[in-house]
Design a protein around this motif. Structure first.
Motif, PDB file in Angstrom:
ATOM      1  N   PHE A   1      30.184 -19.171 -19.000  1.00 42.29           N
ATOM      2  CA  PHE A   1      29.187 -20.219 -18.820  1.00 42.29           C
ATOM      3  C   PHE A   1      29.528 -21.121 -17.628  1.00 42.29           C
ATOM      4  O   PHE A   1      28.639 -21.601 -16.932  1.00 42.29           O
ATOM      5  CB  PHE A   1      29.059 -21.060 -20.092  1.00 42.29           C
ATOM      6  N   ASP A   2      30.824 -21.355 -17.401  1.00 42.77           N
ATOM      7  CA  ASP A   2      31.234 -22.151 -16.238  1.00 42.77           C
ATOM      8  C   ASP A   2      30.798 -21.470 -14.944  1.00 42.77           C
ATOM      9  O   ASP A   2      30.365 -22.126 -13.985  1.00 42.77           O
ATOM     10  CB  ASP A   2      32.753 -22.356 -16.233  1.00 42.77           C
ATOM     11  N   VAL A   3      30.885 -20.141 -14.929  1.00 43.62           N
ATOM     12  CA  VAL A   3      30.455 -19.385 -13.758  1.00 43.62           C
ATOM     13  C   VAL A   3      28.942 -19.519 -13.576  1.00 43.62           C
ATOM     14  O   VAL A   3      28.451 -19.726 -12.460  1.00 43.62           O
ATOM     15  CB  VAL A   3      30.835 -17.892 -13.898  1.00 43.62           C
ATOM     16  N   LEU A   4      28.192 -19.433 -14.673  1.00 46.70           N
ATOM     17  CA  LEU A   4      26.738 -19.524 -14.580  1.00 46.70           C
ATOM     18  C   LEU A   4      26.273 -20.895 -14.116  1.00 46.70           C
ATOM     19  O   LEU A   4      25.262 -21.013 -13.414  1.00 46.70           O
ATOM     20  CB  LEU A   4      26.112 -19.200 -15.939  1.00 46.70           C
ATOM     21  N   ARG A   5      27.005 -21.930 -14.489  1.00 51.34           N
ATOM     22  CA  ARG A   5      26.635 -23.279 -14.034  1.00 51.34           C
ATOM     23  C   ARG A   5      26.741 -23.397 -12.520  1.00 51.34           C
ATOM     24  O   ARG A   5      26.014 -24.175 -11.895  1.00 51.34           O
ATOM     25  CB  ARG A   5      27.541 -24.319 -14.708  1.00 51.34           C
ATOM     26  N   ARG A   6      27.614 -22.614 -11.937  1.00 51.99           N
ATOM     27  CA  ARG A   6      27.775 -22.632 -10.474  1.00 51.99           C
ATOM     28  C   ARG A   6      26.796 -21.672  -9.794  1.00 51.99           C
ATOM     29  O   ARG A   6      26.683 -21.670  -8.569  1.00 51.99           O
ATOM     30  CB  ARG A   6      29.210 -22.242 -10.093  1.00 51.99           C
ATOM     31  N   ASN A   7      26.129 -20.830 -10.614  1.00 52.23           N
ATOM     32  CA  ASN A   7      25.235 -19.802 -10.062  1.00 52.23           C
ATOM     33  C   ASN A   7      23.907 -19.783 -10.818  1.00 52.23           C
ATOM     34  O   ASN A   7      23.705 -18.950 -11.713  1.00 52.23           O
ATOM     35  CB  ASN A   7      25.894 -18.417 -10.152  1.00 52.23           C
ATOM     36  N   PRO A   8      22.982 -20.684 -10.490  1.00 53.25           N
ATOM     37  CA  PRO A   8      21.682 -20.741 -11.188  1.00 53.25           C
ATOM     38  C   PRO A   8      20.916 -19.422 -11.155  1.00 53.25           C
ATOM     39  O   PRO A   8      20.270 -19.048 -12.139  1.00 53.25           O
ATOM     40  CB  PRO A   8      20.932 -21.843 -10.424  1.00 53.25           C
TER      41      PRO A   8
ATOM     42  N   ALA B   1      22.129 -16.431 -11.110  1.00 51.51           N
ATOM     43  CA  ALA B   1      22.754 -15.533 -12.090  1.00 51.51           C
ATOM     44  C   ALA B   1      22.347 -15.940 -13.504  1.00 51.51           C
ATOM     45  O   ALA B   1      22.123 -15.082 -14.362  1.00 51.51           O
ATOM     46  CB  ALA B   1      24.266 -15.564 -11.943  1.00 51.51           C
ATOM     47  N   ALA B   2      22.239 -17.246 -13.751  1.00 56.02           N
ATOM     48  CA  ALA B   2      21.841 -17.727 -15.075  1.00 56.02           C
ATOM     49  C   ALA B   2      20.440 -17.235 -15.424  1.00 56.02           C
ATOM     50  O   ALA B   2      20.169 -16.855 -16.571  1.00 56.02           O
ATOM     51  CB  ALA B   2      21.899 -19.252 -15.117  1.00 56.02           C
ATOM     52  N   ILE B   3      19.546 -17.217 -14.437  1.00 52.57           N
ATOM     53  CA  ILE B   3      18.187 -16.720 -14.669  1.00 52.57           C
ATOM     54  C   ILE B   3      18.212 -15.238 -15.016  1.00 52.57           C
ATOM     55  O   ILE B   3      17.485 -14.766 -15.899  1.00 52.57           O
ATOM     56  CB  ILE B   3      17.314 -16.966 -13.417  1.00 52.57           C
ATOM     57  N   GLU B   4      19.080 -14.483 -14.337  1.00 54.69           N
ATOM     58  CA  GLU B   4      19.187 -13.047 -14.632  1.00 54.69           C
ATOM     59  C   GLU B   4      19.706 -12.818 -16.044  1.00 54.69           C
ATOM     60  O   GLU B   4      19.305 -11.867 -16.720  1.00 54.69           O
ATOM     61  CB  GLU B   4      20.105 -12.368 -13.609  1.00 54.69           C
ATOM     62  N   VAL B   5      20.609 -13.675 -16.505  1.00 53.36           N
ATOM     63  CA  VAL B   5      21.114 -13.564 -17.871  1.00 53.36           C
ATOM     64  C   VAL B   5      19.979 -13.798 -18.866  1.00 53.36           C
ATOM     65  O   VAL B   5      19.853 -13.087 -19.870  1.00 53.36           O
ATOM     66  CB  VAL B   5      22.253 -14.575 -18.123  1.00 53.36           C
ATOM     67  N   ILE B   6      19.136 -14.787 -18.592  1.00 54.34           N
ATOM     68  CA  ILE B   6      17.989 -15.058 -19.461  1.00 54.34           C
ATOM     69  C   ILE B   6      17.077 -13.830 -19.523  1.00 54.34           C
ATOM     70  O   ILE B   6      16.604 -13.443 -20.591  1.00 54.34           O
ATOM     71  CB  ILE B   6      17.213 -16.286 -18.954  1.00 54.34           C
ATOM     72  N   LYS B   7      16.854 -13.192 -18.376  1.00 53.88           N
ATOM     73  CA  LYS B   7      16.032 -11.978 -18.339  1.00 53.88           C
ATOM     74  C   LYS B   7      16.672 -10.865 -19.161  1.00 53.88           C
ATOM     75  O   LYS B   7      15.998 -10.144 -19.900  1.00 53.88           O
ATOM     76  CB  LYS B   7      15.844 -11.510 -16.891  1.00 53.88           C
ATOM     77  N   TYR B   8      17.986 -10.733 -19.001  1.00 50.98           N
ATOM     78  CA  TYR B   8      18.708  -9.677 -19.736  1.00 50.98           C
ATOM     79  C   TYR B   8      18.589  -9.880 -21.241  1.00 50.98           C
ATOM     80  O   TYR B   8      18.304  -8.948 -21.993  1.00 50.98           O
ATOM     81  CB  TYR B   8      20.174  -9.670 -19.315  1.00 50.98           C
ATOM     82  N   LEU B   9      18.783 -11.117 -21.683  1.00 45.50           N
ATOM     83  CA  LEU B   9      18.687 -11.408 -23.112  1.00 45.50           C
ATOM     84  C   LEU B   9      17.263 -11.206 -23.606  1.00 45.50           C
ATOM     85  O   LEU B   9      17.045 -10.783 -24.754  1.00 45.50           O
ATOM     86  CB  LEU B   9      19.158 -12.835 -23.397  1.00 45.50           C
ATOM     87  N   GLY B  10      16.292 -11.484 -22.744  1.00 45.29           N
ATOM     88  CA  GLY B  10      14.900 -11.242 -23.112  1.00 45.29           C
ATOM     89  C   GLY B  10      14.637  -9.756 -23.329  1.00 45.29           C
ATOM     90  O   GLY B  10      13.912  -9.365 -24.247  1.00 45.29           O
ATOM     91  N   GLN B  11      15.249  -8.921 -22.489  1.00 47.82           N
ATOM     92  CA  GLN B  11      15.113  -7.470 -22.657  1.00 47.82           C
ATOM     93  C   GLN B  11      15.734  -7.011 -23.963  1.00 47.82           C
ATOM     94  O   GLN B  11      15.175  -6.161 -24.663  1.00 47.82           O
ATOM     95  CB  GLN B  11      15.772  -6.755 -21.472  1.00 47.82           C
ATOM     96  N   ARG B  12      16.887  -7.572 -24.291  1.00 49.72           N
ATOM     97  CA  ARG B  12      17.545  -7.214 -25.547  1.00 49.72           C
ATOM     98  C   ARG B  12      16.679  -7.600 -26.749  1.00 49.72           C
ATOM     99  O   ARG B  12      16.579  -6.873 -27.735  1.00 49.72           O
ATOM    100  CB  ARG B  12      18.919  -7.904 -25.636  1.00 49.72           C
ATOM    101  N   LEU B  13      16.047  -8.779 -26.666  1.00 49.71           N
ATOM    102  CA  LEU B  13      15.166  -9.219 -27.743  1.00 49.71           C
ATOM    103  C   LEU B  13      13.969  -8.299 -27.863  1.00 49.71           C
ATOM    104  O   LEU B  13      13.560  -7.930 -28.970  1.00 49.71           O
ATOM    105  CB  LEU B  13      14.699 -10.653 -27.476  1.00 49.71           C
ATOM    106  N   ASN B  14      13.423  -7.878 -26.727  1.00 52.63           N
ATOM    107  CA  ASN B  14      12.280  -6.970 -26.743  1.00 52.63           C
ATOM    108  C   ASN B  14      12.662  -5.630 -27.365  1.00 52.63           C
ATOM    109  O   ASN B  14      11.890  -5.040 -28.134  1.00 52.63           O
ATOM    110  CB  ASN B  14      11.764  -6.756 -25.322  1.00 52.63           C
TER     111      ASN B  14
END
Length: 232
Positions: A113-120, A122-135
């Motif tokens: 999470f510390d890495v994602l805070r420095r990389n917005p 990348a954080a958006i890509e993580v949200i997309k990835y989790l959305g795919q998993r939910l789908n």
């Protein structure tokens, strides 16, 4: 292969820059487990992201009456329980059990999470990835609710053949060893129904062998059967 190179092949890490991957590489811990051990148990705190590096792992959930149900099988490169690790206070919804000798990479979620805070970005890509998993989870729920049992088994076997098989003289031999109970659990049917359907598939010469050593003879026919259902 060094850790930064290993992380490049993993979905939640390949979105990071090479520099960030090198930063967290030293904090990634590799652990090895054998069949019969637990990587984590149902209800344990989800403090880490886990990535399967070698071998196969099954995700198992215990029902209120104490029965273990196999939900899915993980292959190298798969993340498991990453959804639970994202949310504070959410425990693991099931157990992770090796199906043989396995290697697992583990990273503390706070570090990630510390890495994602420095990389917005990348954080958006993580949200997309989790959305795919939910789908994917929603699609599986729909399949279990609407598709007939034979289609579920065909879909499961076709998926395993694509993800974990080797070619031999007879066809595609699954490299993963499953029990009849595993097949039934993942398809959401009884063992008796799974046995009956597997018997029919063997009679039709689509597969051969036992649940622990299956050979797929006609992947195309299995995929076609997987698309047949009782709903429009």
């Amino acid at each position: 292969m060094g850790k930064p190179d290993s992380l490049r092949t993993i979905p939640l890490f390949n979105i990071l820059t090479e520099r960030e991957r090198k930063k967290i590489a030293d904090e990634v811990v590799e652990s090895r487990y054998k069949k019969g051990q637990y990587i984590f148990r149902q209800g344990d705190p989800a403090k880490y992201f886990h990535v399967l590096q070698e071998g196969s792992v099954k995700c198992v959930k215990s029902s209120p009456d104490g029965k273990d149900v196999t939900l899915k099988v993980l292959m190298p490169g798969d993340l498991f329980c990453c959804e639970a690790a994202v949310f504070d206070g959410t425990p693991h919804p099931g157990c992770a059990m090796p199906m043989g000798d396995v290697s697992v990479l583990r990273l503390n979620k706070k570090t990630y999470f510390d890495v994602l805070r420095r990389n917005p970005d990348a954080a958006i890509e993580v949200i997309k990835y989790l959305g795919q998993r939910l789908n994917e989870a929603q699609e599986k729920t729909k399949t279990l609710a609407l598709d007939r049992a034979e289609s579920r088994i065909a879909s499961l076997l076709a998926n395993l053949a694509v993800r974990s098989s080797v070619k031999d003289a007879q066809g595609l031999r699954l490299t993963i060893r499953l029990t009849r109970q595993d097949l039934a659990d993942m398809a959401g049917i009884t063992v008796e129904t799974a046995i009956r359907i597997m018997g029919k598939l063997k009679k039709d010469r689509l597969v051969s062998g036992t649940a622990k050593q299956l050979v797929i003879h006609d992947l195309t026919a299995l995929k076609h059967l997987a698309t047949e259902s009782d709903h429009p």
